[in-house]
Design an enzyme around this catalytic site. Structure first.
Site, short mmCIF file in Angstrom:
data_model
loop_
_atom_site.label_atom_id
_atom_site.label_comp_id
_atom_site.label_asym_id
_atom_site.label_seq_id
_atom_site.Cartn_x
_atom_site.Cartn_y
_atom_site.Cartn_z
N GLY A 115 0.82 -1.20 0.00
CA GLY A 115 0.00 0.00 0.00
C GLY A 115 0.86 1.25 0.00
CB ALA A 316 3.09 -8.64 20.26
CG HIS A 439 0.30 -24.41 49.48
ND1 HIS A 439 1.56 -23.82 49.48
CD2 HIS A 439 0.45 -25.66 50.01
CE1 HIS A 439 2.41 -24.69 49.99
NE2 HIS A 439 1.78 -25.81 50.33
#
Ligand code: NAD
Length: 461
Positions: A115, A316, A439
């Site tokens: 583009g 990201a 735990h």
């Protein structure tokens, strides 16, 4: 020439671009998403996903090496590297397909080609068959970043690679020199070393991971050296030369010049922002980054930018957040990214994860920082996993509000989300110290570090 009109046109389908596309279509806009390579950008095709897939193979290799520790007599006879590469490619491909399905299901028009922005409302895309002119009301620029090649003599020699090629080597090299001890350098050092490649890391500064807490850098350096990785710190690379076999790297440390040879040289000294593609737009650009305001809008009304191309932390998940915010603001919903709570994860062995401020950063801002700390050697889950290396640090301000955390240890990347939530919700140390953690889990180290801020850690002398 074909013509297309969409409310929003997005250039680049990486984490910023494809998230912006999905969010914009959720909000009812017609969207064109333009991509010249593969959907998903660097993260999905040449970054986060393929490296983590190969790191999984190398992790299995390191488990096999350690198997005797767990009562299993096993050894690694053979690494089927081509199979590992193929597995990585299949994982990437599945991800690509998944994202493309999402985009199609949302009605996003994907246009494959390069583009070129002609003006505020016009983009021309050259596909393999035709030219398409897209007109749009709003535009989001999300063109990402590429590996940076420093000005080193001989850098164009055969065998010098970037992370892009390192993910597709046909054969594992016998040895490799990695230039740069940042995130990419250390993740690849971890991967190659576990697979039996002799790794030497050359770093300009006197420490690894210069952006992280200094204690974490120092501790991780010790651990990685014990794993067999060699480090040359405060070392400036002068030249890379082709040798009879492989390459020779000349570097200066202090007054002295040294040489080191290896089959491959991986350059991992940072990334270049792809911000110079918009010659037809009078965009404000600073230090190669497109300048945006808190709504991800550039200096040109109606043109937004998101992800690596806007500079800052090249992550990201931050690109996800910025893409989402750009799409929302472009469609009239006022939102912002919370830059105080951006986690960062490094997939070394053990992992590093951090969020918010370090103690030093807080002190520099005049905050009387309190530091709670808990060593994993005192965490029962870490003991059962035989993963005693590392610690959790939590930083709080004078009012015990949590403002940062740094973790070194197994699964640090999973543990950091609790602290990211704490910072997002402006939680106090007592909120996490009084919360019941299951735990035995590694997350109890977060509970103990928060309790330590209040001087009431239980499993600490
Ligand atoms: P980086 O900035 O993290 O590290 C580059 C390192 O190279 C620094 O330590 C720097 O001092 C050193 N260096 C620079 N010039 C040098 C030279 N000439 N000789 C020797 N050393 C030199 O960059 P990176 O590791 O290339 O990563 C790029 C970006 O991608 C980073 O912003 C990183 O956050 C991001 N990334 C993130 C992840 C993740 O989140 N797990 C993974 C990979 C990359």
């Amino acid at each position: 020439m074909n013509k297309l009109n969409r409310k929003i046109a997005i250039l680049g389908s990486g984490p910023a671009g494809y998230v912006a596309a999905i969010r914009a279509s959720q909000l009812g806009a017609s969207v064109a998403l333009i991509e010249e390579k593969d959907i998903g950008g660097v993260c999905m095709n040449r970054g986060c996903i393929p490296t983590k897939a190969l790191l999984r193979t190398s992790e299995i290799a390191s488990f096999i090496k350690r198997s005797k520790e767990f009562g299993i007599d096993s050894h690694m006879d053979n690494i089927n590297w081509n199979y590992a590469l193929d597995l990585k490619s299949r994982i990437v491909k599945n991800n690509n397909i998944g994202i493309e399905q999402l985009l199609n299901a949302k009605g996003v028009t994907i246009i494959r080609g390069r583009g070129e922005v002609l003006s505020n409302h016009r983009i021309i895309v050259l596909t393999s068959e035709e030219s398409i002119e897209i007109t749009c009301e709003k535009m989001i620029l999300a063109t990402g970043s590429s590996p940076l090649l420093p000005n080193i003599k001989g850098i164009d020699s055969k065998g010098v690679i970037t992370s892009d090629e390192a993910l597709n080597l046909n054969v594992l090299p016998k040895d490799i020199i990695i230039i740069g001890a940042g995130v990419i350098g250390l993740e690849f050092a971890t991967m190659f070393n576990s697979l039996g490649v002799k790794v030497t890391v050359i770093e300009l500064l006197d420490r690894i991971l210069p952006d992280q807490d200094s204690e974490i850098s120092a501790e991780l350096l010790k651990i990685m050296k014990r794993q067999g990785i060699s480090f040359k710190l405060s070392a400036s690379v002068k030249e890379i030369q082709k040798a009879n076999v492989g390459l020779t790297v000349s570097y200066e440390q202090g007054e002295k010049t040294f040489t080191k040879s290896s089959e491959k040289v991986l350059i991992a000294v940072g990334r270049r922002l792809n911000s110079s593609l918009f010659q037809n737009l009078p965009l404000d650009i600073e230090k190669k980054a497109i300048v945006v305001d808190e709504y991800m809008e550039t200096n040109i009304k109606g043109i937004y930018a998101a992800g690596d191309v806007t500079g800052g932390k090249l992550l990201a998940h931050l690109a996800f957040a910025e893409g989402k915010v750009a799409a929302e603001n472009a469609l009239g919903i006022c939102t912002r990214v919370n830059y105080n709570a951006v986690p960062s994860c490094i997939y070394t062995n053990p992992e590093v994860a951090s969020v918010g401020m370090t103690e030093d950063e807080a002190t520099q801002l005049g905050i009387l920082a309190k530091v709670g700390r808990f060593d994993l050697k005192n965490n029962s889950r870490a003991l059962t996993l035989s993963e005693r290396n590392g610690f959790v640090k939590v930083i709080a301000d004078e009012n015990n509000t949590i403002i940062g955390s740094q973790i070194l240890g197994v699964n640090a990347s999973e543990m950091i989300s609790e602290l990211t939530l704490a910072i997002t919700l402006k939680a106090k140390a007592s909120d996490l110290a009084d919360m019941i953690h299951p735990h035995p889990t590694l997350s109890e180290a977060v509970w103990e570090a928060c309790s330590d801020i209040l001087k009431r850690a239980i499993h600490k002398l």
